[in-house]
Design an enzyme around this catalytic site. Structure first.
Site, mmCIF file in Angstrom:
data_model
loop_
_atom_site.group_PDB
_atom_site.id
_atom_site.type_symbol
_atom_site.label_atom_id
_atom_site.label_comp_id
_atom_site.label_asym_id
_atom_site.label_seq_id
_atom_site.Cartn_x
_atom_site.Cartn_y
_atom_site.Cartn_z
ATOM 1 N N HIS A 87 1.412 -6.121 -7.867
ATOM 2 C CA HIS A 87 1.532 -5.324 -9.088
ATOM 3 C C HIS A 87 1.940 -3.887 -8.799
ATOM 4 O O HIS A 87 1.895 -3.397 -7.667
ATOM 5 C CB HIS A 87 0.212 -5.367 -9.870
ATOM 6 C CG HIS A 87 -0.954 -4.720 -9.182
ATOM 7 N ND1 HIS A 87 -1.233 -3.378 -9.256
ATOM 8 C CD2 HIS A 87 -1.943 -5.249 -8.398
ATOM 9 C CE1 HIS A 87 -2.321 -3.096 -8.571
ATOM 10 N NE2 HIS A 87 -2.779 -4.216 -8.031
ATOM 11 N N CYS A 92 -5.715 -7.053 -4.136
ATOM 12 C CA CYS A 92 -4.354 -7.312 -4.587
ATOM 13 C C CYS A 92 -3.361 -6.430 -3.841
ATOM 14 O O CYS A 92 -3.739 -5.470 -3.175
ATOM 15 C CB CYS A 92 -4.242 -7.084 -6.093
ATOM 16 S SG CYS A 92 -5.044 -8.376 -7.077
#
Length: 540
Positions: A432, A451
């Site tokens: 992301h 992440c």
């Protein structure tokens, strides 16, 4: 690589001796291999090895090694020849010591003896085949973050395919990992082994830091180290000149350091790493490559956690690359290693805060402030409704009984930035955007909760959308400008590989090395040593 003549002679002498040992003296016992004693011995020897037992049941307990047919002799000779190259592949040579097996072969005097030898040879074959093709270790048993599952081939299928092969030597060669990276790693392994046997890279650099313009014996040590490592042509200079500066820059590029040409503390530490340690990294990378059976001909995403980069690769060529931030080196925030398939991206995403972050990082402050802190997050009840903070009795809740989820709506300040890339997995890991852009300037970029954050997420999106949109940039921004959370599916889903390589090559075969940020490679090496893998000269 052709075998030296003496080594070939040794191979064939072993095979010949084994084959002689499998021929019973004339009149000693029946040579009818259908004799029940042979089948019974095979069945007994295969107890505890279900796949081996299943194979022999399916074949009616017929021998594949110990008969007198040309095919059986060819298989035996091919196996004995192949295992002598186990060390070339950094396999545990001790696992292929045939001293006891050869003694068993020479001592064969009954069908029962022959049956036991038959199963031992089959076990030897399967050990070699599995270790060479899919690895020596089980990753998840080494570290909880190594959740990759190697594609271990079924033993019965392996045996059936081997028996059906017209050329046993050629079949055994097909077990070698076929990736170019494995071949380059193996080549570098041989190179480092030769280097170590010749004395390595010589003395280390006895300095904490050196700069262009410095003069003296520490510069000479730096110069000599760079020459020995192949970054600098031979020179007699005692001054940190432009040539040394360029050599240092090349080294820094291969070590993942800021390529400023200044030999600062991190550069000196990397220069002083012993070739034996680099060889360990190569051997660990070879094992990791055996765990990874993937299609490298079509598009895929490659995220090397130790290199803090994310790449899109098409047909073996890097078509896009960006810096990345990965999980912090603590607790459960380390990014796991696995492969999955990217199915879609979400433009203008909401951030649904993971429960562990909600109750451990945000809730204490919210309770202490009566709901006043973390105002950018919404409270969401079990029905998905937004709950006003004023309606909550904050004193009644703790991390154990807090009934709400936290959500951050789409915005430029959203923790996920303006786009996320989804490959749904049980680890809740994805790629992301991020509003925290300054972190990408650091050499070591381990800051996230697990992440992977991308420095250039928009450009990453354009590249992914290019196969399905005539003007991917315009299309992406037309969706972005709506401000609405929108899922965009990839017409052709893309494999994603989160890998951990402290040693890897470029297309020229030049090796790059990275720090073992999570300590995983140290664990893998320790497990390989426990399994019997040794550096040359350390076999005992």
């Amino acid at each position: 690589m052709p075998l030296p003549r003496l080594r070939k002679t040794f191979i064939y002498s072993i095979a010949a001796a084994a084959l002689i040992g499998l021929t019973p003296p004339a009149g000693a016992v029946s040579t009818d291999l259908r004799f029940p004693a042979f089948a019974q011995a095979v069945a007994e020897a295969a107890v505890g090895h279900d796949e081996v037992a299943a194979f022999y049941r399916e074949t009616g307990y017929q021998p594949i090694w110990t008969g007198q047919e040309p095919g059986e002799r060819a298989r035996l000779e091919a196996l004995l020849k192949a295992i002598l190259s186990a060390g070339d592949h950094a396999l545990p040579v001790s696992a292929y010591d045939t001293t006891e097996l050869q003694a068993m072969m020479r001592a064969v005097s009954s069908p029962r003896d022959r049956g036991r030898v038959e199963v031992e040879l089959t076990r030897l074959f399967l050990t070699y085949a599995h270790q060479l093709q899919s690895g020596i270790l089980t990753p998840s048993q080494i570290d909880a973050g190594m959740v990759r599952r190697p594609d271990r081939r079924d033993s019965t299928d392996l045996l059936t395919s081997f028996v059906g092969a017209e050329n046993p030597d050629a079949f055994l060669h097909t077990l070698v990992p076929t990736s170019d990276e494995y071949a380059r790693l193996m080549h570098k392994k041989f190179e480092l082994e030769r280097l170590i046997s010749a004395g390595g890279w010589g003395p280390t650099v006895p300095a904490s830091a050196l700069r262009p313009g410095d003069v003296g014996m520490t510069v000479v040590a730096l110069r000599n180290r760079l020459v020995a490592m192949g970054y600098l042509d031979r020179s007699a200079t005692i001054t940190y000149d432009a040539d040394i500066q360029r050599a240092v820059q090349r080294f820094q590029e291969n070590a993942g350091l800021s390529a400023d040409g200044v030999a600062g503390p991190s550069t000196i530490r990397a220069l002083n790493v012993a070739p034996e340690e680099r060889l360990k990294s190569i051997i660990v990378a070879m094992e990791r490559e055996r765990w990874l059976s993937i299609d490298r001909q079509n598009r895929y995403v490659w995220v090397n956690l130790t290199d803090f980069t994310a790449r899109i690769v098409d047909g073996g060529k890097i078509t896009f690359e960006t810096r990345a931030v990965v999980g912090q080196n603590r607790g459960d925030t380390r990014t796991p290693e696995f492969s999955d398939t990217m199915e879609h991206m979400v433009i203008n995403p909401s951030w649904y805060v993971p429960r562990s972050i909600s109750v451990n990082e945000y809730l204490p402050g919210m309770i202490a402030s009566g709901g006043g802190s973390a105002g950018h997050l919404q409270l969401i009840d079990g029905r998905g409704n937004v709950v006003p903070r004023s309606a909550v009795n904050w004193e009644a809740y703790s991390p154990r009984n807090f009934p709400y989820d936290l959500k951050q709506p789409p915005s430029r300040g959203n923790a996920l930035g303006l786009v996320k890339f989804m490959f749904p997995n049980k680890y809740n890991i994805y790629l992301h955007d991020t509003p925290s852009k300054s972190l990408f300037n650091n050499e070591v970029r381990a800051y996230s909760h697990g992440c992977v954050r991308l420095q250039k997420p928009f450009e990453f999106a354009y590249t992914l959308l290019a196969p399905q949109e005539a003007d991917p940039k315009t299309y992406f921004h037309s969706v972005l400008d709506t401000g609405r959370e929108t899922q965009v599916n990839l017409v052709n889903p893309v494999p994603v590989h989160l890998v951990y390589r402290t040693a890897y090559s470029d297309l020229r075969g030049q090796m790059s090395y990275r720090a073992d940020i999570y300590g995983r490679d140290a664990k893998v090496w320790a497990a390989l040593e426990a399994a019997g893998v040794r550096l040359p000269g350390y076999e005992s």
